[in-house]
Design a protein around this motif. Sequence first.
Motif, PDB file in Angstrom:
ATOM      1  N   VAL A 157      -5.812  -1.437 -16.687  1.00  0.00           N
ATOM      2  CA  VAL A 157      -6.972  -0.593 -16.392  1.00  0.00           C
ATOM      3  C   VAL A 157      -6.706   0.113 -15.064  1.00  0.00           C
ATOM      4  O   VAL A 157      -6.162  -0.491 -14.136  1.00  0.00           O
ATOM      5  N   ALA A 158      -7.068   1.396 -14.986  1.00  0.00           N
ATOM      6  CA  ALA A 158      -6.927   2.137 -13.721  1.00  0.00           C
ATOM      7  C   ALA A 158      -8.249   2.067 -12.969  1.00  0.00           C
ATOM      8  O   ALA A 158      -9.319   2.339 -13.533  1.00  0.00           O
ATOM      9  N   GLY A 187      -4.276  12.008   0.688  1.00  0.00           N
ATOM     10  CA  GLY A 187      -5.517  11.256   0.524  1.00  0.00           C
ATOM     11  C   GLY A 187      -5.389   9.963  -0.265  1.00  0.00           C
ATOM     12  O   GLY A 187      -6.239   9.085  -0.161  1.00  0.00           O
ATOM     13  N   LEU A 188      -4.322   9.876  -1.069  1.00  0.00           N
ATOM     14  CA  LEU A 188      -4.270   8.805  -2.075  1.00  0.00           C
ATOM     15  C   LEU A 188      -3.121   7.815  -1.851  1.00  0.00           C
ATOM     16  O   LEU A 188      -1.980   8.219  -1.620  1.00  0.00           O
ATOM     17  N   ALA A 189      -3.469   6.523  -1.965  1.00  0.00           N
ATOM     18  CA  ALA A 189      -2.439   5.463  -1.964  1.00  0.00           C
ATOM     19  C   ALA A 189      -2.703   4.549  -3.155  1.00  0.00           C
ATOM     20  O   ALA A 189      -3.747   4.639  -3.802  1.00  0.00           O
ATOM     21  N   GLU A 190      -1.735   3.669  -3.413  1.00  0.00           N
ATOM     22  CA  GLU A 190      -1.887   2.701  -4.511  1.00  0.00           C
ATOM     23  C   GLU A 190      -1.554   1.303  -4.009  1.00  0.00           C
ATOM     24  O   GLU A 190      -0.586   1.130  -3.265  1.00  0.00           O
ATOM     25  N   PHE A 191      -2.358   0.327  -4.434  1.00  0.00           N
ATOM     26  CA  PHE A 191      -1.962  -1.059  -4.228  1.00  0.00           C
ATOM     27  C   PHE A 191      -1.012  -1.428  -5.355  1.00  0.00           C
ATOM     28  O   PHE A 191      -1.345  -1.268  -6.536  1.00  0.00           O
ATOM     29  N   ARG A 192       0.170  -1.913  -5.004  1.00  0.00           N
ATOM     30  CA  ARG A 192       1.098  -2.351  -6.040  1.00  0.00           C
ATOM     31  C   ARG A 192       1.809  -3.629  -5.605  1.00  0.00           C
ATOM     32  O   ARG A 192       1.701  -4.046  -4.450  1.00  0.00           O
ATOM     33  N   LEU A 211       0.888  -1.177   0.000  1.00  0.00           N
ATOM     34  CA  LEU A 211       0.000   0.000   0.000  1.00  0.00           C
ATOM     35  C   LEU A 211       0.921   1.221   0.000  1.00  0.00           C
ATOM     36  O   LEU A 211       1.431   1.625   1.044  1.00  0.00           O
ATOM     37  N   HIS A 212       1.130   1.780  -1.182  1.00  0.00           N
ATOM     38  CA  HIS A 212       2.106   2.866  -1.337  1.00  0.00           C
ATOM     39  C   HIS A 212       1.401   4.215  -1.283  1.00  0.00           C
ATOM     40  O   HIS A 212       0.510   4.478  -2.096  1.00  0.00           O
ATOM     41  N   ILE A 213       1.808   5.063  -0.360  1.00  0.00           N
ATOM     42  CA  ILE A 213       1.141   6.367  -0.197  1.00  0.00           C
ATOM     43  C   ILE A 213       1.740   7.392  -1.154  1.00  0.00           C
ATOM     44  O   ILE A 213       2.966   7.530  -1.249  1.00  0.00           O
ATOM     45  N   TYR A 214       0.830   8.113  -1.855  1.00  0.00           N
ATOM     46  CA  TYR A 214       1.254   9.182  -2.775  1.00  0.00           C
ATOM     47  C   TYR A 214       1.044  10.572  -2.199  1.00  0.00           C
ATOM     48  O   TYR A 214       1.741  11.516  -2.557  1.00  0.00           O
ATOM     49  N   VAL A 226      -5.447   1.445  -8.206  1.00  0.00           N
ATOM     50  CA  VAL A 226      -4.719   0.252  -8.650  1.00  0.00           C
ATOM     51  C   VAL A 226      -4.685   0.248 -10.173  1.00  0.00           C
ATOM     52  O   VAL A 226      -5.652   0.665 -10.820  1.00  0.00           O
ATOM     53  N   LEU A 227      -3.549  -0.158 -10.718  1.00  0.00           N
ATOM     54  CA  LEU A 227      -3.428  -0.340 -12.174  1.00  0.00           C
ATOM     55  C   LEU A 227      -3.276  -1.824 -12.400  1.00  0.00           C
ATOM     56  O   LEU A 227      -2.338  -2.432 -11.851  1.00  0.00           O
ATOM     57  N   THR A 228      -4.169  -2.414 -13.175  1.00  0.00           N
ATOM     58  CA  THR A 228      -4.204  -3.878 -13.193  1.00  0.00           C
ATOM     59  C   THR A 228      -4.782  -4.435 -14.495  1.00  0.00           C
ATOM     60  O   THR A 228      -5.505  -3.751 -15.208  1.00  0.00           O
ATOM     61  N   TYR A 229      -4.441  -5.704 -14.766  1.00  0.00           N
ATOM     62  CA  TYR A 229      -5.104  -6.464 -15.835  1.00  0.00           C
ATOM     63  C   TYR A 229      -6.267  -7.266 -15.245  1.00  0.00           C
ATOM     64  O   TYR A 229      -6.968  -7.957 -15.965  1.00  0.00           O
ATOM     65  N   LYS A 230      -6.407  -7.247 -13.919  1.00  0.00           N
ATOM     66  CA  LYS A 230      -7.394  -8.098 -13.229  1.00  0.00           C
ATOM     67  C   LYS A 230      -8.508  -7.244 -12.634  1.00  0.00           C
ATOM     68  O   LYS A 230      -8.735  -7.274 -11.417  1.00  0.00           O
ATOM     69  N   SER A 231      -9.201  -6.476 -13.478  1.00  0.00           N
ATOM     70  CA  SER A 231     -10.188  -5.544 -12.918  1.00  0.00           C
ATOM     71  C   SER A 231     -11.334  -6.278 -12.225  1.00  0.00           C
ATOM     72  O   SER A 231     -11.859  -5.798 -11.218  1.00  0.00           O
ATOM     73  N   TYR A 232     -11.698  -7.497 -12.708  1.00  0.00           N
ATOM     74  CA  TYR A 232     -12.796  -8.245 -12.072  1.00  0.00           C
ATOM     75  C   TYR A 232     -12.461  -8.541 -10.615  1.00  0.00           C
ATOM     76  O   TYR A 232     -13.340  -8.531  -9.762  1.00  0.00           O
ATOM     77  N   PHE A 233     -11.176  -8.812 -10.333  1.00  0.00           N
ATOM     78  CA  PHE A 233     -10.780  -9.133  -8.957  1.00  0.00           C
ATOM     79  C   PHE A 233     -10.984  -7.913  -8.055  1.00  0.00           C
ATOM     80  O   PHE A 233     -11.599  -8.004  -6.987  1.00  0.00           O
ATOM     81  N   PHE A 234     -10.513  -6.745  -8.517  1.00  0.00           N
ATOM     82  CA  PHE A 234     -10.600  -5.548  -7.664  1.00  0.00           C
ATOM     83  C   PHE A 234     -12.027  -5.000  -7.595  1.00  0.00           C
ATOM     84  O   PHE A 234     -12.405  -4.402  -6.589  1.00  0.00           O
ATOM     85  N   SER A 235     -12.822  -5.212  -8.656  1.00  0.00           N
ATOM     86  CA  SER A 235     -14.191  -4.682  -8.626  1.00  0.00           C
ATOM     87  C   SER A 235     -15.009  -5.327  -7.503  1.00  0.00           C
ATOM     88  O   SER A 235     -15.931  -4.719  -6.963  1.00  0.00           O
ATOM     89  N   LYS A 236     -14.624  -6.540  -7.107  1.00  0.00           N
ATOM     90  CA  LYS A 236     -15.319  -7.210  -5.994  1.00  0.00           C
ATOM     91  C   LYS A 236     -15.180  -6.428  -4.687  1.00  0.00           C
ATOM     92  O   LYS A 236     -15.955  -6.614  -3.766  1.00  0.00           O
TER      93      LYS A 236
END
Length: 157
Positions: free
Chosen positions: A151-152, A69-74, A63-66, A109-119
């Motif tokens: 996908v972002a 308010g904003l962080a990213e899962f990477r 969980l990388h903080i930018y 998150v930037l990912t090819y697995k959007s179905y996983f994160f949409s859950k």
Amino acid sequence: MNNIKIVRANLSDVPKIQKLLKNEIEKGVILYRSDDEIAMNIRSYLIAKDENNCDEIIGCVALHIYSMGLAEFRSMMVNQKYRMQGVGSLLIAKGIEDAKNLGLKEILVLTYKSYFFSKFGFREIPKIEIPDNKIWADCIKCSQFPVCEEVALIKKI
Ligand SMILES: CC(C)(COP(=O)(O)OP(=O)(O)OC[C@H]1O[C@@H](n2cnc3c(N)ncnc32)[C@H](O)[C@@H]1OP(=O)(O)O)[C@@H](O)C(=O)NCCC(=O)NCCS
């Protein structure tokens, strides 16, 4: 699943994190980071361990903080042998809990697995909305840049 524990990484985990991520780095799914870069950010890493096989790390996410308010899962990955058993979900749930406790407002998150994160309530955003410091710090180092199929997604917390 009772044997799977999500814990914070420490510096002795860096080589194990590198070993776990190697395959997906080679495929271009996850961005390579040096040992020192992982070490500098070690406090952001959550790792999954199987209590029956404590030597190995079976999953991780950072969980990388930018900003305020904003962080990213990477660097999110689960060992192939352990996929589809809920390990990724445990990592994301703990990461979201950490983000809430830190007072963050959004996770990207930037990912090819959007179905996983949409859950988990992540919703797609146009890539134009990705923060500039992400593009210049990370994307520029990626072999897929600038023609990136990822996908972002963002989740408000
Ligand atoms: C994405 C990833 C971390 C998911 O980990 P996981 O431990 O398999 O995820 P879970 O078992 O918790 O699955 C959560 C949900 O997503 C679904 N899911 C996970 N992987 C899936 C797949 N490949 N195809 C279809 N559905 C999938 C599961 O069915 C589950 O849904 P359910 O709750 O309705 O049963 C794992 O596939 C992985 O490491 N992939 C390679 C690296 C990667 O793409 N990382 C993401 C980069 S940001």
